[in-house]
Scaffold this active site. Structure first.
Site, PDB file in Angstrom:
ATOM      1  N   LYS A  84       0.836  -1.193   0.000  1.00  0.00           N
ATOM      2  CA  LYS A  84       0.000   0.000   0.000  1.00  0.00           C
ATOM      3  C   LYS A  84       0.875   1.249   0.000  1.00  0.00           C
ATOM      4  O   LYS A  84       1.861   1.327   0.737  1.00  0.00           O
ATOM      5  CB  LYS A  84      -0.924  -0.039   1.217  1.00  0.00           C
ATOM      6  N   SER A 164      -9.450   1.774   3.317  1.00  0.00           N
ATOM      7  CA  SER A 164      -8.625   2.524   2.384  1.00  0.00           C
ATOM      8  C   SER A 164      -7.616   1.674   1.623  1.00  0.00           C
ATOM      9  O   SER A 164      -6.970   2.160   0.697  1.00  0.00           O
ATOM     10  CB  SER A 164      -7.881   3.638   3.126  1.00  0.00           C
ATOM     11  N   SER A 188     -10.028  -0.549   7.293  1.00  0.00           N
ATOM     12  CA  SER A 188      -9.346  -0.307   6.022  1.00  0.00           C
ATOM     13  C   SER A 188      -8.638  -1.509   5.434  1.00  0.00           C
ATOM     14  O   SER A 188      -8.199  -1.469   4.288  1.00  0.00           O
ATOM     15  CB  SER A 188      -8.363   0.860   6.169  1.00  0.00           C
TER      16      SER A 188
END
Length: 503
Positions: A84, A164, A188
């Site tokens: 990420k 996210s 997330s």
């Protein structure tokens, strides 16, 4: 990401059908061949074809690096991992999706990445995310960032990926890597894993270092693995976990970590008491039907189910929000001041000013209401009171009490509902009042989501939670459920969602 490669519809279908084969044959294929396969899929399906838009940048030399890692006889043996883009890696900028950090090339590896490489993992690339990990504005669209654009759900490219860790979830669903790393403050990892139909694990806060990770909250932030099986997620967690002198929360990690993949192959639910959070199933009948099937599978596997009538105190959510606002301003400032380079932002107020100066690119779709609230959240006494109360309600009077009073080892509920249509104009559309993940997020306890079926081809996950440092136990329970699961899991269509034909 931009690629000149164009892929025919036939090639797209062929690659899509190849993904499950790769997922099921990790032990039989050479890692360098796997890496080449993943690079080809990213070029053909992320840059071109349906343009999943999950990967911001990737390493075209990953094949050679995987081959070299294989020769080291390491735990991960050259397996490829996507990261990420709020986690620092030495190869690329770490942007958190914002143009304010587009030049944030620190040359540093986060300690978890150092651990990953030492275990023989190959960093394949960086994944898109909800900008600033979805903490900028209340009207945001999950999966969108100014750097990466909008990530598409492989099970319906007009559908949302949640966030996210949007790109990490979508990338694994689309078969772009062996596994990925996401981060979570509250939902997330687990939400994007659920709606993209993959496994996601939020470990106990403190199991994995947060150093050199763009922060929201030192109380709740953690990285965690996202993969196609519980076994693979456990293998990646084993590589990432460990104490870090720069992150006091990880002081116990070396003592608590283990080979998290050990024992998963023969773990069992026989005689295990499991608490069923009935009020957190939500109001969707289709999700309830999937959940009932999952519960029946667990009973057939020998589990003893205990219905739990629980409703969290609303103060928990109120005080969590107060904590996140205060810690965002302080923790973000600390991170930004650590960055090399003379022209980097140094505070949350600098980010607010940047967004205002670059509003056409940064604030076309939504504003920065949460940033503004966080900038004004300066009352430390109120913050400390809020943190103590939220932690008590989620931990001692939440998960801990529910486990003890009901004499159960785990709590289960659906993770969230199926993916909604992405809508940049109106933002996200969660529905159904589904899930209990905030309990584990606020308490800092482990939370695993495992696919349990689909609603009209759109995946839905099963959440399994337990107490602090019971990460291995949760993974064992997830692996046992995975083997007992009878529901069919959908294959990604890599096309716009279409309703199933009426029976």
């Amino acid at each position: 990401m931009v690629s000149a490669m164009k892929t025919s519809h036939v090639m797209i279908v062929a690659l899509a059908l190849a993904a499950p084969t790769m997922a099921n044959a990790q032990g039989n294929l050479q890692s360098d061949a796997e890496a080449a396969h993943y690079v080809q899929r990213i070029e053909s399906l992320d840059d071109a074809g349906p343009q999943i838009n999950a990967v911001i940048v990737f390493d075209r030399d990953a094949t050679a690096k995987a081959g070299a890692a294989m020769r080291g006889n390491t735990r991960l043996n050259g397996r490829t991992v996507l990261v990420k883009d709020n986690i620092e890696t030495s190869e690329w900028a770490t942007t958190a999706g914002s143009l304010a950090l587009k030049d944030n090339r620190t040359g540093r590896d986060a300690p978890m990445i150092t651990n990953l490489r030492a275990a023989g993992g190959v960093v394949l690339g960086k994944t898109n995310l909800s900008e600033w990990a979805n903490i900028r504005d209340n009207s945001s669209t999950s999966g969108w960032s100014a750097v990466g654009g909008l990530t598409r759900n492989p099970h319906g490219i007009d559908r949302n990926t949640c966030g996210s860790s949007s790109g990490s979830g979508a990338a694994i669903a689309a078969g772009f890597a062996w596994a990925a790393i996401g981060t979570e403050t509250d939902g997330s990892i687990t939400c994007p894993a659920s709606v993209n139909g993959v496994v996601g694990f939020k470990p106990t806060v403190g199991m994995i270092s947060r150093t050199h990770v763009v922060p929201i909250s030192h109380s709740q932030d953690t990285a965690g693995p996202m993969a196609r099986s519980v076994q693979d997620a456990a293998m990646l967690l084993t590589a990432l976990a460990g104490s870090d002198p720069a992150d006091p929360a990880t002081a116990e990690a070396d003592a608590r970590k283990t080979d998290f993949s050990a024992g998963l192959g023969n773990s069992t639910l026989q005689g295990v008491r499991i608490g069923v959070l009935r009020k957190q199933v939500g109001n969707r009948g289709d999700v309830r039907t999937l959940f009932d099937t999952a519960l029946a599978d667990m009973v057939r596997a020998g589990a003893v189910l205990v219905d739990i009538d629980f409703e969290p105190n609303g103060e928990m959510y109120r005080d969590e929000y107060a904590v996140l606002l205060f810690e965002l301003r302080e923790d973000m400032g600390t991170y930004l001041r650590s960055l090399p380079g003379a022209d980097m932002p140094r505070s949350l107020s600098d980010l607010i000013a940047f967004n205002e100066a670059n509003s056409a690119a940064e604030m076309r779709w939504f504003g920065q209401s949460i940033f503004l609230e966080a900038e004004a959240a300066t009352d430390r006494s109120a913050y400390e009171k809020a943190r103590a109360n939220a932690l008590k309600l989620a931990g001692a009077e939440g998960i801990d009490r529910l486990l003890a009073e009901n004499e159960v080892a785990f709590l289960v509920a659906p993770t969230t509902g199926p993916a909604w249509v992405s809508d940049l104009v109106n933002g996200d559309h969660f529905s159904g009042g589904i899930g209990a993940g905030s309990l584990a997020a606020i308490a800092g306890y482990p939370h695993l989501t495992v696919p349990m079926g689909a609603v009209e081809g759109l995946p839905v996950g099963l959440s399994i939670m337990s107490g602090k440092w019971r990460d291995h136990d949760v993974l064992k329970a997830g692996a046992a459920y995975e083997r007992a699961r009878t529901a069919a899991l959908p294959e990604p269509s890599l096309a716009r969602w279409q309703p199933a034909p009426a029976e």
